[in-house]
Enzyme design. Structure first.
Site, PDB file in Angstrom:
ATOM      1  N   CYS A  90      39.520 -23.546  33.532  1.00 26.29           N
ATOM      2  CA  CYS A  90      39.350 -24.911  34.252  1.00 26.29           C
ATOM      3  C   CYS A  90      39.122 -25.965  33.322  1.00 26.29           C
ATOM      4  CB  CYS A  90      38.406 -24.653  35.254  1.00 26.29           C
ATOM      5  SG  CYS A  90      38.601 -23.239  36.455  1.00 26.29           S
ATOM      6  N   ARG A 127      44.358 -27.347  31.590  1.00 24.50           N
ATOM      7  CA  ARG A 127      43.597 -26.188  31.839  1.00 24.50           C
ATOM      8  C   ARG A 127      43.724 -25.692  33.060  1.00 24.50           C
ATOM      9  NH1 ARG A 127      40.059 -25.691  27.471  1.00 24.50           N
ATOM     10  NH2 ARG A 127      38.736 -24.456  29.374  1.00 24.50           N
ATOM     11  N   TRP A 136      41.990 -23.459  37.728  1.00 25.12           N
ATOM     12  CA  TRP A 136      43.109 -22.486  37.935  1.00 25.12           C
ATOM     13  C   TRP A 136      42.390 -21.185  38.186  1.00 25.12           C
ATOM     14  CZ3 TRP A 136      43.906 -17.635  35.487  1.00 25.12           C
ATOM     15  CH2 TRP A 136      45.074 -17.411  35.256  1.00 25.12           C
ATOM     16  N   ASN A 171      33.927 -23.078  34.998  1.00 26.39           N
ATOM     17  CA  ASN A 171      34.753 -22.468  34.008  1.00 26.39           C
ATOM     18  C   ASN A 171      34.466 -21.189  33.845  1.00 26.39           C
ATOM     19  OD1 ASN A 171      37.007 -21.954  32.529  1.00 26.39           O
ATOM     20  ND2 ASN A 171      36.327 -23.302  31.065  1.00 26.39           N
ATOM     21  N   GLY A 172      35.404 -20.292  34.230  1.00 26.78           N
ATOM     22  CA  GLY A 172      35.048 -18.660  33.656  1.00 26.78           C
ATOM     23  C   GLY A 172      35.003 -17.817  34.913  1.00 26.78           C
ATOM     24  N   GLU A 190      59.246 -14.792  20.062  1.00 18.54           N
ATOM     25  CA  GLU A 190      58.718 -15.993  20.242  1.00 18.54           C
ATOM     26  C   GLU A 190      59.763 -16.957  21.000  1.00 18.54           C
ATOM     27  OE1 GLU A 190      55.925 -19.304  20.641  1.00 18.54           O
ATOM     28  OE2 GLU A 190      55.659 -17.060  20.646  1.00 18.54           O
ATOM     29  N   LYS A 228      59.101 -18.342  24.729  1.00 17.09           N
ATOM     30  CA  LYS A 228      59.113 -19.843  25.190  1.00 17.09           C
ATOM     31  C   LYS A 228      60.173 -20.272  26.323  1.00 17.09           C
ATOM     32  CE  LYS A 228      56.248 -21.193  23.628  1.00 17.09           C
ATOM     33  NZ  LYS A 228      55.614 -20.101  22.871  1.00 17.09           N
ATOM     34  N   GLU A 256      58.580 -18.875  29.560  1.00 12.81           N
ATOM     35  CA  GLU A 256      57.462 -19.772  29.949  1.00 12.81           C
ATOM     36  C   GLU A 256      57.498 -20.965  30.790  1.00 12.81           C
ATOM     37  OE1 GLU A 256      53.769 -19.021  26.962  1.00 12.81           O
ATOM     38  OE2 GLU A 256      55.546 -20.061  26.310  1.00 12.81           O
ATOM     39  N   HIS A 292      69.838   1.178  21.867  1.00  8.89           N
ATOM     40  CA  HIS A 292      69.320   2.142  22.413  1.00  8.89           C
ATOM     41  C   HIS A 292      68.529   1.924  23.892  1.00  8.89           C
ATOM     42  CE1 HIS A 292      68.819   4.424  18.848  1.00  8.89           C
ATOM     43  NE2 HIS A 292      68.604   3.300  18.049  1.00  8.89           N
ATOM     44  N   LYS A 331      46.316 -23.447  29.326  1.00 10.15           N
ATOM     45  CA  LYS A 331      46.409 -23.350  28.037  1.00 10.15           C
ATOM     46  C   LYS A 331      45.522 -22.747  27.260  1.00 10.15           C
ATOM     47  CE  LYS A 331      47.796 -25.207  24.392  1.00 10.15           C
ATOM     48  NZ  LYS A 331      49.133 -25.038  23.552  1.00 10.15           N
TER      49      LYS A 331
END
Length: 612
Positions: free
Chosen positions: A2, A27, A76, A102-103, A485, A489, A492, A508, A607
């Site tokens: 947050c 955030r 968040w 936050n946390g 990666e 992207k 996301e 396979h 983030k």
């Protein structure tokens, strides 16, 4: 995960807090709130589910607030769904104390039960509300003491901010674990935030809180201390970032701006670290002696998400150039995987923010095994940099877009320099070869710039494949992580299912997914595995999959097999991931933009991941 903001000074705090929250919305963005001490000294506030714009609208249309002392928050969700009730700030029963957080408070369940038994009434589902009620329970006309006693009872990784109508001249903040806080110093006013960009336009002087510290902030200064009240003296940092680096600078989205910043990021990352004779010069900044590095018997690399992929490139580089056993482990699995490391090992921890909870826990385990720890990180003063024995800073500057772009390029660039440095130190790569790679690194900004100039052509391909139900990315050897990666992207920010595979693994299992609706994106640049990858793409084409390739200019075989080609300049194979990822970043961006997705703040993501 947050964003916290605080202000105390001579001005109305509300517009300052809203503006700062907007710069922290990456955030957390499922709810937001603000609390201020008004002209009567009473605590007033407004909060709302949804993005910050909804809170701003409420403040414009009736819920008018003003006051020279205030705190704000973007959330968040961890405990409790996104809702008005669960939004911060949270009040105690008296309505005189408000807390932003936050946390996670790990022991909130027994604390809440005890407070309920004592007659406290809760109005939310959050762990945060426990903090407000605990402070109230400990309050005896000394807010600082009540906060300190509360912190002694709670367990977890958190940052908190406290405002009270009984102490209108101060705000109190505290930090424990991977939840950053910075104090900004102004003229007769003070600012506090979860990240520097939030307050950069107001002050360039700041102090960073470290783990287990609290700060009492007034209009004319601050007192920094440990939880037990022991004063802490810390130098003030002068922030040198250009304020425009935290703005969009004319680009439609932060992510696009940050993709286009990557030539300069590479320049910054290598600046002063490659000599005129193309030797890598890191000895003065690593914090680990050459003696200890020369005695390392194995290397363990850990990170999460994009950092994990950058670490995978590092794994191939270190094996090739340093010729040591190298293990790669997701940080979220590191602590449970019984890592076999000891005092002869080097653990490399990758984290852009330096606050990633899983990575911090992995570092603690490595240190408990007496392994040397090197952090590869972007943020000076972050948790990782304090825990690690040494740090190699990526110098990427602030990254606002949630989906990492320049983070990846700067981390891979830093890892390449580290591998070259260790190779020369241990005499595992010839001097000529090491200098050749280092010299070619100086050419990377120009090569990336060439790829960026193809953005419009990549957008045309994005428009063709944007309705695909799934996209597979394939690569081999050092470009296998490029495929991973690239897929990350795309999923996301566009919400299209995408997976990255080692190209040889297609037959396979994954090849069963292929048909005309599932494009395959292959990394086909020059290198020892190019012909093998070409064969894997032929197998995919035989199943009617549309083929997109990243290839070097004038590659006729790539032109023949592909429906679409993203052309990139030829570079040394060991440096190719830095160039090859650029068109895949642009592809993901353009698909998400065309589809109208929220590129900078994709759903369900934040983030800085400071919870496990």
């Amino acid at each position: 995960m947050c964003g916290i903001v605080g202000y105390i000074g001579k001005r109305d705090s509300v517009p300052i807090i809203l503006d700062s929250l907007q710069r922290l919305e990456y955030r957390g963005y499922d709810s937001a709130g603000i609390a201020v001490l008004d002209s009567r000294g009473s605590l007033s506030g407004t909060k709302a589910e949804g993005k910050l714009s909804r809170l701003a609208e409420l403040l414009r249309n009736g819920s008018r607030l003003s006051g020279q002392v205030g705190v704000g928050h973007t959330r968040w969700a961890t405990h409790g769904r996104p809702s008005d009730a669960n939004a911060h700030p949270h009040l105690d029963c008296s309505g005189k104390i408000a807390v932003v957080h936050n946390g996670i408070i790990e022991n909130y369940t027994p604390l809440r039960a005890a407070l309920l038994d004592a007659g406290h009434v809760f109005t939310s589902e959050t762990d945060t509300e426990v903090l407000a009620h605990l402070i109230e329970a400990h309050y005896n006309h000394d807010l600082e003491d009540a906060v300190r006693r509360t912190l002694q009872e709670v367990r977890g990784a958190y940052a908190i901010g406290v405002i009270s109508s009984d102490d209108p001249d101060h705000l109190i903040f505290a930090r424990n674990g991977a939840s950053p806080l910075v104090v900004g110093i102004g003229d007769g006013e003070m600012f506090v935030a979860s990240d520097t960009p939030a307050i950069l336009q107001y002050t360039r002087k700041e102090v960073i809180l470290q783990e287990g510290e609290m700060v009492v902030v007034g209009r004319d200064g601050y007192r920094l201390m440990a939880y037990d009240g022991t004063p802490v003296d810390r130098d003030v940092i002068q922030v040198t970032w250009d304020a425009s680096s935290a703005e969009k600078s004319g680009f439609k989205h932060f992510m696009l701006k940050e993709i286009f910043e990557q030539p300069n990021v590479i320049k910054e990352t290598i600046a002063g670290r490659i000599s005129e004779s193309n030797d890598i010069e890191l000895a003065d900044e690593l914090g680990l002696s050459d003696t200890r590095l020369s005695q390392v018997s194995k290397i363990a690399i850990t990170g999460c998400g994009t950092a994990y992929h950058a670490g995978m490139v590092g794994m191939y580089l270190l094996r090739s150039l340093v010729q040591l056993p190298v293990e790669l482990e997701l940080a979220s699995e590191f602590r449970y995987g019984d890592p076999v490391i000891d005092s002869t090992a080097l653990t490399i921890a990758m984290s852009q923010s330096g606050e990633t909870a899983d990575t911090i826990e992995a570092v603690k385990i490595a240190k408990s095994a007496n392994s040397a720890v090197l952090g590869i990180c972007n943020v000076v003063g972050s948790h990782l940099t304090r825990l690690a024995d040494g740090t190699l800073f990526t110098r990427g500057g602030p990254e606002i877009g949630v989906a990492a772009s320049k983070t990846y390029v700067s981390q891979v660039t830093a890892m390449t320099m580290l591998a070259l440095y260790l190779a020369r130190l241990r005499n595992t790569t010839s001097e000529h070869r090491a200098r050749e790679i280092a010299e070619n690194m100086k050419l990377l900004p120009a090569a990336v710039d060439v790829v960026l100039n193809t953005s419009d052509a990549i957008r045309k391909v994005a428009n063709v494949i944007r309705k695909s139900r799934s996209v597979l990315f394939i690569g081999r050897y050092i470009n296998f992580p490029t495929a991973l990666e690239g897929a990350l992207k795309l999923k996301e920010i566009s919400y299209i299912h995408a997976e990255g595979y080692a190209a040889g693994e297609m037959k396979h299992g994954p090849i069963a997914l292929l048909d005309a609706r599932v494009p395959v994106v292959g990394i086909l640049t020059e290198g020892r595995v190019r012909e093998k990858t070409l064969s894997n793409l032929a197998e995919s084409k035989a199943r009617e999959a549309p083929i997109v390739v990243v290839a070097n200019y004038d590659d006729e075989e790539a032109q023949a097999i592909a429906d679409h080609v993203f052309w990139v300049p030829r570079v040394d194979e060991l440096l190719s991931p830095i160039v090859n990822i650029i068109p895949l970043q642009l592809l993901a961006y353009h698909i998400a933009d065309i589809e109208g997705k929220d590129v900078d703040q994709p759903r369900n993501l934040a983030k800085t991941v400071t919870v496990e």
